[in-house]
Enzyme design. Structure first.
Site, mmCIF file in Angstrom:
data_model
loop_
_atom_site.group_PDB
_atom_site.id
_atom_site.type_symbol
_atom_site.label_atom_id
_atom_site.label_comp_id
_atom_site.label_asym_id
_atom_site.label_seq_id
_atom_site.Cartn_x
_atom_site.Cartn_y
_atom_site.Cartn_z
ATOM 1 N N GLY A 1 39.890 37.414 36.440
ATOM 2 C CA GLY A 1 38.827 38.154 35.737
ATOM 3 C C GLY A 1 38.163 37.260 34.697
ATOM 4 O O GLY A 1 36.934 37.224 34.575
ATOM 5 N N HIS A 2 38.978 36.517 33.931
ATOM 6 C CA HIS A 2 38.410 35.574 32.950
ATOM 7 C C HIS A 2 37.659 34.456 33.677
ATOM 8 O O HIS A 2 36.603 34.007 33.212
ATOM 9 C CB HIS A 2 39.520 34.940 32.110
ATOM 10 C CG HIS A 2 40.275 35.909 31.256
ATOM 11 N ND1 HIS A 2 41.583 36.235 31.484
ATOM 12 C CD2 HIS A 2 39.891 36.614 30.162
ATOM 13 C CE1 HIS A 2 41.992 37.102 30.576
ATOM 14 N NE2 HIS A 2 40.986 37.357 29.767
#
Ligand code: PAF
Length: 263
Positions: free
Chosen positions: A33-34
């Protein structure tokens, strides 16, 4: 890639950059996600800055803060592989020289949903993000839709204070079984990890909020809330994992009401 630990050093690095700075503030324990936030920033800006700072003022639970996962070496490798230009690793004394005497306080939406269950959480988030925006001076800042309430509050804060930064939202990244990626997933026990996708699946079902909450309780989750606000359904649950608990949050566009049961 520059790894910067003091603000004095940071200001020199910032001087070497122009206005095309994308910023991804994080608390580390980076996951896909990052990576999606960083990739988008690298595509859209000449420079990408990542900050890793576990912000104590946004934790209302000492155990959660003490056990927040830390994977710094892997985080730095991921950032370098993705083409990040600088990583800021500030210390408490430099971020809070005032001892948290000055705060950004939102008086409405921040008291609902997660804010109702984590008193002071969003004051900590908004305060640290305001400080980081002023330090990094980005043109764009990237936040995941998984923390949709946080994203909305940060976007509203940027507008309210006329901050010269575009708050860019990036879709939630999910595992193949539907569970939204979160650094806290690292602390799920094997049994809890197997059950966790049921939370995301039920949240996206066409049943009513109350029915979903009951179905989650029946499956063994402790439910903080399931609530639809402004066309979005938000949920938070707590999972027992042996000697500790893990809190999960998620949100989806509110499904059209239908006949599907929350089973
Ligand atoms: O979403 C997070 O990781 C944190 O809340 C943030 C935005 C980095 C502020 O500490």
């Amino acid at each position: 890639m520059k790894v910067v630990k003091t603000l004095a050093e940071w200001h020199v690095v910032r001087e070497s950059m122009d206005d095309s700075v994308g910023f991804v503030p994080t608390m580390g324990a980076l996951h896909a996600g990052h990576a999606a936030l960083l990739e988008r920033s690298v595509r859209e800006n000449r420079y990408t800055v990542l900050s890793i700072y576990v912000n104590p003022t946004q934790f209302n639970n000492a155990d959660d803060l003490d056990n927040y996962p830390c994977t710094l070496e892997a985080d730095l490798k991921l950032a370098a592989d993705l083409g990040v230009h600088a990583v800021l690793l500030p210390r408490y004394q430099e971020i809070y020289p005032d001892g948290f005497r000055f705060r950004v306080d939102e008086t409405d939406f921040s008291h609902t949903l997660c804010g109702a269950h984590r008193p002071g959480h969003f004051t900590g988030v908004l305060t640290v993000v305001m400080k980081l925006f002023n330090i990094v001076r980005p043109r764009r800042a990237y936040f995941g839709e998984k923390d949709h309430q946080q994203l909305t509050l940060i976007r509203d804060m940027a507008r309210a204070f006329f901050l010269p930064v575009d708050v860019v939202s990036v879709p939630t990244v999910r595992d193949s079984d539907g569970l939204a990626l979160s650094s806290r997933n690292l602390r799920l026990s094997p049994d809890a990890r197997r059950l966790a996708p049921t939370f995301s699946r039920l949240l996206a079902s066409a049943a009513a909020d109350a029915e979903i909450a009951q179905a989650l309780i029946d499956q063994g989750f402790t439910v903080d809330y399931v609530e639809t606000i402004n066309g979005r359904r938000y949920g938070a649950v707590v999972m027992a994992c042996g000697d500790h608990t893990v809190r999960l949050i998620d949100n989806v566009p509110a499904p059209e009401p239908g006949f599907a049961r929350a089973s």
